[in-house]
Design a protein around this motif. Structure first.
Motif, PDB file in Angstrom:
ATOM      1  N   GLY A  92       0.823  -1.213   0.000  1.00  0.00           N
ATOM      2  CA  GLY A  92       0.000   0.000   0.000  1.00  0.00           C
ATOM      3  C   GLY A  92       0.856   1.262   0.000  1.00  0.00           C
ATOM      4  N   THR A  93       1.952   1.253   0.753  1.00  0.00           N
ATOM      5  CA  THR A  93       2.830   2.425   0.819  1.00  0.00           C
ATOM      6  C   THR A  93       3.491   2.672  -0.539  1.00  0.00           C
ATOM      7  OG1 THR A  93       3.236   2.042   3.159  1.00  0.00           O
ATOM      8  CG2 THR A  93       4.886   3.353   1.998  1.00  0.00           C
ATOM      9  N   ILE A  94       3.946   1.601  -1.171  1.00  0.00           N
ATOM     10  CA  ILE A  94       4.621   1.741  -2.472  1.00  0.00           C
ATOM     11  C   ILE A  94       3.620   2.197  -3.549  1.00  0.00           C
ATOM     12  CG2 ILE A  94       5.748   0.425  -4.319  1.00  0.00           C
ATOM     13  CD1 ILE A  94       7.021  -1.235  -1.951  1.00  0.00           C
ATOM     14  N   ILE A  95       2.431   1.600  -3.512  1.00  0.00           N
ATOM     15  CA  ILE A  95       1.414   1.989  -4.505  1.00  0.00           C
ATOM     16  C   ILE A  95       1.032   3.456  -4.298  1.00  0.00           C
ATOM     17  CG2 ILE A  95      -0.974   1.567  -5.294  1.00  0.00           C
ATOM     18  CD1 ILE A  95       1.134  -0.552  -6.154  1.00  0.00           C
ATOM     19  N   ASN A  96       0.918   3.858  -3.053  1.00  0.00           N
ATOM     20  CA  ASN A  96       0.626   5.258  -2.744  1.00  0.00           C
ATOM     21  C   ASN A  96       1.686   6.175  -3.381  1.00  0.00           C
ATOM     22  OD1 ASN A  96      -1.119   6.784  -0.331  1.00  0.00           O
ATOM     23  ND2 ASN A  96       0.761   7.837  -0.897  1.00  0.00           N
ATOM     24  N   TYR A  97       2.942   5.754  -3.267  1.00  0.00           N
ATOM     25  CA  TYR A  97       4.044   6.556  -3.820  1.00  0.00           C
ATOM     26  C   TYR A  97       3.949   6.631  -5.350  1.00  0.00           C
ATOM     27  CZ  TYR A  97       8.748   7.892  -5.186  1.00  0.00           C
ATOM     28  OH  TYR A  97       9.805   8.521  -5.782  1.00  0.00           O
ATOM     29  N   ILE A  98       3.693   5.485  -5.969  1.00  0.00           N
ATOM     30  CA  ILE A  98       3.631   5.480  -7.441  1.00  0.00           C
ATOM     31  C   ILE A  98       2.385   6.242  -7.918  1.00  0.00           C
ATOM     32  CG2 ILE A  98       3.412   3.987  -9.484  1.00  0.00           C
ATOM     33  CD1 ILE A  98       5.009   1.870  -7.936  1.00  0.00           C
ATOM     34  N   PHE A  99       1.303   6.058  -7.201  1.00  0.00           N
ATOM     35  CA  PHE A  99       0.018   6.630  -7.573  1.00  0.00           C
ATOM     36  C   PHE A  99      -0.017   8.148  -7.412  1.00  0.00           C
ATOM     37  CE2 PHE A  99      -4.698   6.712  -6.968  1.00  0.00           C
ATOM     38  CZ  PHE A  99      -5.020   6.027  -8.130  1.00  0.00           C
ATOM     39  N   PHE A 100       0.417   8.629  -6.233  1.00  0.00           N
ATOM     40  CA  PHE A 100       0.317  10.061  -5.941  1.00  0.00           C
ATOM     41  C   PHE A 100       1.649  10.796  -6.063  1.00  0.00           C
ATOM     42  CE2 PHE A 100      -3.159   8.252  -3.273  1.00  0.00           C
ATOM     43  CZ  PHE A 100      -4.212   8.875  -3.918  1.00  0.00           C
ATOM     44  N   GLY A 101       2.745  10.041  -6.259  1.00  0.00           N
ATOM     45  CA  GLY A 101       4.055  10.679  -6.347  1.00  0.00           C
ATOM     46  C   GLY A 101       4.566  11.158  -4.997  1.00  0.00           C
ATOM     47  N   ARG A 102       3.997  10.652  -3.913  1.00  0.00           N
ATOM     48  CA  ARG A 102       4.489  11.024  -2.578  1.00  0.00           C
ATOM     49  C   ARG A 102       4.183   9.881  -1.611  1.00  0.00           C
ATOM     50  NH1 ARG A 102       0.226  12.065   0.581  1.00  0.00           N
ATOM     51  NH2 ARG A 102      -1.703  12.719  -0.418  1.00  0.00           N
ATOM     52  N   LEU A 103       4.904   9.909  -0.489  1.00  0.00           N
ATOM     53  CA  LEU A 103       4.669   8.877   0.518  1.00  0.00           C
ATOM     54  C   LEU A 103       3.400   9.225   1.302  1.00  0.00           C
ATOM     55  CD1 LEU A 103       8.395   8.419   1.514  1.00  0.00           C
ATOM     56  CD2 LEU A 103       6.965   6.738   0.345  1.00  0.00           C
ATOM     57  N   PRO A 104       2.758   8.228   1.913  1.00  0.00           N
ATOM     58  CA  PRO A 104       1.497   8.511   2.629  1.00  0.00           C
ATOM     59  C   PRO A 104       1.707   9.354   3.892  1.00  0.00           C
ATOM     60  CG  PRO A 104       2.199   6.234   2.966  1.00  0.00           C
ATOM     61  CD  PRO A 104       3.141   6.825   1.963  1.00  0.00           C
ATOM     62  N   ASP A 105       0.608   9.902   4.414  1.00  0.00           N
ATOM     63  CA  ASP A 105       0.672  10.668   5.666  1.00  0.00           C
ATOM     64  C   ASP A 105       1.057   9.738   6.817  1.00  0.00           C
ATOM     65  OD1 ASP A 105      -0.108  12.891   4.297  1.00  0.00           O
ATOM     66  OD2 ASP A 105      -2.244  12.650   4.764  1.00  0.00           O
ATOM     67  N   LEU A 106       1.853  10.278   7.743  1.00  0.00           N
ATOM     68  CA  LEU A 106       2.402   9.449   8.823  1.00  0.00           C
ATOM     69  C   LEU A 106       1.938   9.939  10.191  1.00  0.00           C
ATOM     70  CD1 LEU A 106       6.106   9.345   7.560  1.00  0.00           C
ATOM     71  CD2 LEU A 106       4.243   7.783   6.965  1.00  0.00           C
ATOM     72  N   ASP A 107       1.983   9.023  11.181  1.00  0.00           N
ATOM     73  CA  ASP A 107       1.733   9.463  12.556  1.00  0.00           C
ATOM     74  C   ASP A 107       3.052   9.997  13.138  1.00  0.00           C
ATOM     75  OD1 ASP A 107       3.265   7.271  13.342  1.00  0.00           O
ATOM     76  OD2 ASP A 107       1.620   6.144  14.230  1.00  0.00           O
ATOM     77  N   ASP A 108       3.060  10.349  14.426  1.00  0.00           N
ATOM     78  CA  ASP A 108       4.261  11.005  14.961  1.00  0.00           C
ATOM     79  C   ASP A 108       5.429  10.052  15.190  1.00  0.00           C
ATOM     80  OD1 ASP A 108       3.152   9.759  17.088  1.00  0.00           O
ATOM     81  OD2 ASP A 108       2.942  11.529  18.359  1.00  0.00           O
ATOM     82  N   ILE A 109       5.243   8.746  14.965  1.00  0.00           N
ATOM     83  CA  ILE A 109       6.401   7.846  15.023  1.00  0.00           C
ATOM     84  C   ILE A 109       6.626   7.175  13.657  1.00  0.00           C
ATOM     85  CG2 ILE A 109       6.571   7.510  17.507  1.00  0.00           C
ATOM     86  CD1 ILE A 109       4.968   4.921  17.226  1.00  0.00           C
ATOM     87  N   GLY A 110       6.251   7.910  12.601  1.00  0.00           N
ATOM     88  CA  GLY A 110       6.635   7.533  11.241  1.00  0.00           C
ATOM     89  C   GLY A 110       5.806   6.443  10.575  1.00  0.00           C
ATOM     90  N   ARG A 111       4.641   6.096  11.128  1.00  0.00           N
ATOM     91  CA  ARG A 111       3.845   5.005  10.549  1.00  0.00           C
ATOM     92  C   ARG A 111       2.746   5.551   9.639  1.00  0.00           C
ATOM     93  NH1 ARG A 111       2.503   1.944  16.218  1.00  0.00           N
ATOM     94  NH2 ARG A 111       1.528   3.947  16.616  1.00  0.00           N
ATOM     95  N   PRO A 112       2.501   4.922   8.475  1.00  0.00           N
ATOM     96  CA  PRO A 112       1.409   5.398   7.618  1.00  0.00           C
ATOM     97  C   PRO A 112       0.070   5.322   8.353  1.00  0.00           C
ATOM     98  CG  PRO A 112       2.767   3.781   6.454  1.00  0.00           C
ATOM     99  CD  PRO A 112       3.220   3.786   7.891  1.00  0.00           C
ATOM    100  N   LEU A 113      -0.650   6.457   8.339  1.00  0.00           N
ATOM    101  CA  LEU A 113      -1.914   6.496   9.074  1.00  0.00           C
ATOM    102  C   LEU A 113      -2.947   5.538   8.503  1.00  0.00           C
ATOM    103  CD1 LEU A 113      -2.200  10.320   9.771  1.00  0.00           C
ATOM    104  CD2 LEU A 113      -2.153   8.486  11.480  1.00  0.00           C
ATOM    105  N   PHE A 114      -2.846   5.261   7.184  1.00  0.00           N
ATOM    106  CA  PHE A 114      -3.865   4.369   6.605  1.00  0.00           C
ATOM    107  C   PHE A 114      -3.801   2.985   7.255  1.00  0.00           C
ATOM    108  CE2 PHE A 114      -0.383   3.306   3.599  1.00  0.00           C
ATOM    109  CZ  PHE A 114      -0.486   1.916   3.557  1.00  0.00           C
TER     110      PHE A 114
END
Ligand code: FSX
Ligand code: SF4
Length: 313
Positions: free
Chosen positions: A203-225
């Motif tokens: 999901g993180t990689i697809i997010n990067y390819i799809f939107f051209g950016r990494l997903p939103d993260l919580d305060d310890i670096g984890r994707p919120l999705f």
């Protein structure tokens, strides 16, 4: 036959119909928190990728369970993920090269893709006594990390060890093991879990390819999705009694039986992860589904803070 048709032909050869694949894409789309209208576009990223980000995949101190977990992702099969979506330039577990050739491949790739590659790191890094407690090919992991990671476009820590230190960093930690972020003083995107669910990496990689950016993260670096809610929030065993009456929260048969594992020490209420949504090994099962309490393996320092695992919370 165009690129997309070739992809579906290959999937058919593996026994995966177009409908199965679309179902997986719909799941992935939902897991990424996107509306279902994005599912065909997410499928297209696999079937006809417009770009293949170069990836250098490093191993530090760990059990290799994270790679094991990643290669158990069956939709898409890991070879599809590797060869169609990513351009894997270096990966010690699956590459054919060995010895000096392997080392050369690593440093050639860093030079060729400087500032453009994604580094996926597994395992913690020893820093005590200049890092002598963790070595590959005669170099300390600290040296390897310092020569590779600062040249990456972004670094994804796969597994709790790389993300937060994991078992290597558990007390008394004589080797001084640290997360990649702490060892190098940099920010990383973290996909924790011991091991992590591969769908969160995909999901993180697809997010990067799809939107051209990494997903939103919580305060310890984890994707919120993937890590935005607790295990307890969506647990199928969640239920409670009020005034002697059973109150059904999620409606599963397990919940109706009231088999909550809290009194066995379940750490689901303190653990942020999407484990209940899909489970592991393509929905086969997951810890709580198999009757073992959650031990909080996606959380920093869980070996020290969540133990003893089987004591009432
Ligand atoms: Fe750690 Fe991964 Fe646990 Fe093992 O690479 S998160 S010990 S599953 O292998 O790092
Ligand atoms: Fe919460 Fe654990 Fe009970 Fe599930 S089993 S409802 S996560 S305490």
């Amino acid at each position: 036959m165009d690129q997309e048709e070739r992809f579906y032909e290959k999937m058919r050869e593996k026994g995966v119909s177009r409908r199965d694949f679309m179902r997986y894409s719909a799941y992935l789309t939902a897991a990424m928190g996107l509306s279902s209208s994005f599912a065909p576009k997410v499928a297209e990223v696999f079937a006809a990728p417009k770009q293949r980000p170069p990836v250098i995949w490093l191993h530090f101190a760990e059990c290799t369970g994270c790679t094991e977990s990643a290669i158990k992702t069956s939709y898409p099969w890991i070879d599809e993920l590797i060869f169609e979506v990513l351009s894997i330039e270096y990966h010690e577990t699956i590459m054919a090269a060995a010895g000096h050739q392997a080392e050369k491949n690593l440093f050639d790739a860093v030079e060729k893709y400087e500032g453009k590659f994604i580094c996926i790191a597994e395992g913690a890094i020893a820093v005590e006594h200049n890092g002598v407690y963790g070595k590959t090919a005669g170099k300390t992991h600290l040296e390897i990390a310092k020569s590779v990671i600062p040249n990456a476009l972004a670094t994804i820590c796969l597994g709790t060890c790389a993300a937060y230190g994991g078992i290597q960093a558990a007390k008394p930690n004589p080797g001084g093991f640290k997360s990649v972020s702490e060892a190098l003083g940099i920010k990383t995107l973290n996909i924790p879990g011991c091991p992590p669910d591969p769908v969160n990496l995909v999901g993180t990689i697809i997010n990067y390819i799809f939107f051209g950016r990494l997903p939103d993260l919580d305060d310890i670096g984890r994707p919120l999705f993937a890590y935005g809610e607790t295990v307890h929030d969506k647990c199928p065993r969640r239920s409670h009694y009020e005034d002697g009456e059973f109150v059904e929260e999620f409606g599963s048969e397990e919940a109706k039986l009231g088999y909550c594992l809290y009194k066995l020490g379940c750490k689901g209420p303190d653990t942020y992860s999407n484990c209940p949504l899909r489970g592991f090994n393509d929905t086969t099962n997951w810890c709580i589904g198999a009757g073992t309490p959650c031990k909080g393996c996606v959380e920093p320092n869980f070996w020290d803070t969540m133990t003893p695992f089987y004591k009432e919370s």
